[in-house]
Design a protein around this motif. Structure first.
Motif, mmCIF file in Angstrom:
data_model
loop_
_atom_site.group_PDB
_atom_site.id
_atom_site.type_symbol
_atom_site.label_atom_id
_atom_site.label_comp_id
_atom_site.label_asym_id
_atom_site.label_seq_id
_atom_site.Cartn_x
_atom_site.Cartn_y
_atom_site.Cartn_z
ATOM 1 N N LEU A 50 0.853 -1.178 0.000
ATOM 2 C CA LEU A 50 0.000 0.000 0.000
ATOM 3 C C LEU A 50 0.892 1.231 0.000
ATOM 4 O O LEU A 50 1.777 1.366 0.840
ATOM 5 N N ASP A 51 0.668 2.128 -0.958
ATOM 6 C CA ASP A 51 1.390 3.397 -1.009
ATOM 7 C C ASP A 51 0.388 4.527 -0.836
ATOM 8 O O ASP A 51 -0.640 4.555 -1.508
ATOM 9 N N GLY A 52 0.698 5.454 0.046
ATOM 10 C CA GLY A 52 -0.179 6.593 0.286
ATOM 11 C C GLY A 52 0.290 7.827 -0.451
ATOM 12 O O GLY A 52 1.495 8.089 -0.556
ATOM 13 N N TYR A 53 -0.646 8.572 -0.990
ATOM 14 C CA TYR A 53 -0.370 9.809 -1.712
ATOM 15 C C TYR A 53 -1.297 10.893 -1.176
ATOM 16 O O TYR A 53 -2.471 10.655 -0.960
ATOM 17 N N ARG A 54 -0.777 12.077 -0.995
ATOM 18 C CA ARG A 54 -1.585 13.211 -0.567
ATOM 19 C C ARG A 54 -2.081 13.965 -1.787
ATOM 20 O O ARG A 54 -1.369 14.121 -2.760
ATOM 21 N N GLY A 55 -3.326 14.440 -1.720
ATOM 22 C CA GLY A 55 -3.859 15.243 -2.811
ATOM 23 C C GLY A 55 -4.963 14.527 -3.561
ATOM 24 O O GLY A 55 -5.364 13.422 -3.221
ATOM 25 N N ASP A 56 -5.426 15.176 -4.602
ATOM 26 C CA ASP A 56 -6.517 14.608 -5.396
ATOM 27 C C ASP A 56 -5.980 13.577 -6.394
ATOM 28 O O ASP A 56 -4.803 13.225 -6.374
ATOM 29 N N PHE A 57 -6.842 13.119 -7.280
ATOM 30 C CA PHE A 57 -6.471 12.036 -8.195
ATOM 31 C C PHE A 57 -5.411 12.461 -9.200
ATOM 32 O O PHE A 57 -4.505 11.695 -9.514
ATOM 33 N N GLU A 58 -5.499 13.668 -9.708
ATOM 34 C CA GLU A 58 -4.497 14.153 -10.667
ATOM 35 C C GLU A 58 -3.117 14.237 -10.021
ATOM 36 O O GLU A 58 -2.110 13.879 -10.635
#
Length: 120
Positions: A50-58
Protein backbone atom coordinates in the motif's frame (compact mmCIF):
# COMPACT_ATOMS: atom_id res chain seq x y z
CA UNK A 1 -19.23 3.32 -7.01
CA UNK A 2 -21.40 6.06 -5.56
CA UNK A 3 -21.87 7.89 -8.87
CA UNK A 4 -23.03 5.00 -11.06
CA UNK A 5 -26.77 5.50 -10.68
CA UNK A 6 -26.88 9.25 -9.96
CA UNK A 7 -27.70 12.13 -12.26
CA UNK A 8 -25.48 15.22 -12.48
CA UNK A 9 -27.34 17.22 -9.83
CA UNK A 10 -27.17 14.31 -7.37
CA UNK A 11 -23.45 13.86 -8.03
CA UNK A 12 -22.81 17.55 -7.39
CA UNK A 13 -24.82 17.39 -4.16
CA UNK A 14 -22.89 14.28 -3.06
CA UNK A 15 -19.55 15.97 -3.84
CA UNK A 16 -20.48 19.00 -1.75
CA UNK A 17 -21.74 16.81 1.08
CA UNK A 18 -18.62 14.62 1.17
CA UNK A 19 -16.29 17.62 1.06
CA UNK A 20 -17.68 18.69 4.44
CA UNK A 21 -17.69 15.17 5.91
CA UNK A 22 -16.16 15.47 9.41
CA UNK A 23 -14.22 12.19 9.50
CA UNK A 24 -12.53 9.65 7.23
CA UNK A 25 -14.48 7.91 4.51
CA UNK A 26 -13.31 5.32 2.00
CA UNK A 27 -14.58 5.87 -1.54
CA UNK A 28 -14.05 3.54 -4.48
CA UNK A 29 -14.84 5.11 -7.82
CA UNK A 30 -13.77 5.17 -11.46
CA UNK A 31 -15.05 8.71 -11.96
CA UNK A 32 -11.95 10.93 -12.09
CA UNK A 33 -13.86 14.18 -11.72
CA UNK A 34 -15.62 12.87 -8.64
CA UNK A 35 -12.32 11.72 -7.11
CA UNK A 36 -10.66 15.05 -7.91
CA UNK A 37 -13.48 16.86 -6.15
CA UNK A 38 -13.57 14.86 -2.90
CA UNK A 39 -10.26 13.04 -2.41
CA UNK A 40 -7.65 14.40 -0.04
CA UNK A 41 -5.55 11.22 0.14
CA UNK A 42 -5.19 8.25 -2.23
CA UNK A 43 -4.11 4.75 -1.18
CA UNK A 44 -2.68 2.71 -4.06
CA UNK A 45 -2.59 -1.08 -3.72
CA UNK A 46 -0.06 -2.81 -5.97
CA UNK A 47 2.49 -5.62 -5.71
CA UNK A 48 1.08 -6.55 -2.29
CA UNK A 49 1.97 -3.08 -0.95
CA UNK A 50 0.00 0.00 0.00
CA UNK A 51 1.39 3.40 -1.01
CA UNK A 52 -0.18 6.59 0.29
CA UNK A 53 -0.37 9.81 -1.71
CA UNK A 54 -1.59 13.21 -0.57
CA UNK A 55 -3.86 15.24 -2.81
CA UNK A 56 -6.52 14.61 -5.40
CA UNK A 57 -6.47 12.04 -8.19
CA UNK A 58 -4.50 14.15 -10.67
CA UNK A 59 -1.80 14.75 -8.05
CA UNK A 60 -1.74 11.01 -7.39
CA UNK A 61 -1.18 10.23 -11.09
CA UNK A 62 1.71 12.72 -11.32
CA UNK A 63 3.30 11.59 -8.05
CA UNK A 64 3.02 7.93 -9.00
CA UNK A 65 4.70 8.55 -12.37
CA UNK A 66 7.51 10.50 -10.69
CA UNK A 67 7.99 7.75 -8.11
CA UNK A 68 8.13 5.07 -10.80
CA UNK A 69 10.59 7.13 -12.83
CA UNK A 70 12.83 7.66 -9.78
CA UNK A 71 12.71 3.95 -8.93
CA UNK A 72 13.64 3.07 -12.51
CA UNK A 73 16.57 5.52 -12.46
CA UNK A 74 17.78 4.18 -9.12
CA UNK A 75 17.55 0.60 -10.37
CA UNK A 76 19.48 1.42 -13.56
CA UNK A 77 22.15 3.32 -11.62
CA UNK A 78 22.63 0.40 -9.25
CA UNK A 79 22.84 -2.05 -12.16
CA UNK A 80 25.54 0.10 -13.79
CA UNK A 81 27.42 0.34 -10.48
CA UNK A 82 27.23 -3.43 -9.98
CA UNK A 83 28.44 -3.99 -13.53
CA UNK A 84 31.34 -1.57 -13.01
CA UNK A 85 32.44 -3.39 -9.84
CA UNK A 86 32.04 -6.76 -11.54
CA UNK A 87 34.29 -5.67 -14.41
CA UNK A 88 36.97 -4.68 -11.88
CA UNK A 89 36.63 -8.01 -10.09
CA UNK A 90 36.81 -10.00 -13.33
CA UNK A 91 39.83 -8.06 -14.57
CA UNK A 92 41.95 -8.32 -11.40
CA UNK A 93 40.65 -11.57 -9.86
CA UNK A 94 43.92 -13.45 -10.44
CA UNK A 95 46.29 -10.55 -9.84
CA UNK A 96 48.17 -11.12 -6.56
CA UNK A 97 48.88 -7.40 -6.10
CA UNK A 98 45.18 -6.53 -6.16
CA UNK A 99 43.79 -9.50 -4.26
CA UNK A 100 42.81 -7.42 -1.22
CA UNK A 101 41.04 -4.86 -3.41
CA UNK A 102 39.13 -7.61 -5.22
CA UNK A 103 38.08 -9.12 -1.88
CA UNK A 104 36.83 -5.76 -0.60
CA UNK A 105 34.90 -5.20 -3.85
CA UNK A 106 33.33 -8.66 -3.52
CA UNK A 107 32.22 -7.89 0.03
CA UNK A 108 30.88 -4.50 -1.07
CA UNK A 109 28.94 -6.16 -3.88
CA UNK A 110 27.42 -8.66 -1.44
CA UNK A 111 26.35 -5.90 0.97
CA UNK A 112 24.57 -3.84 -1.69
CA UNK A 113 20.79 -4.17 -1.40
CA UNK A 114 19.34 -5.86 -4.44
CA UNK A 115 16.80 -3.57 -6.08
CA UNK A 116 14.03 -5.12 -8.13
CA UNK A 117 13.06 -3.79 -11.54
CA UNK A 118 10.08 -1.45 -11.58
CA UNK A 119 6.81 -3.35 -11.87
CA UNK A 120 4.38 -1.33 -13.94
Amino acid sequence: EPTNMLDVRAILWLENYLQTWPSTILVVSHDRNFLNAIATDIIHLHSQRLDGYRGDFETFIKSKQERLLNQQREYEAQQQYRQHIQVFIDRFRYNANRASQVQSKLKMLEKLPELKPVDK
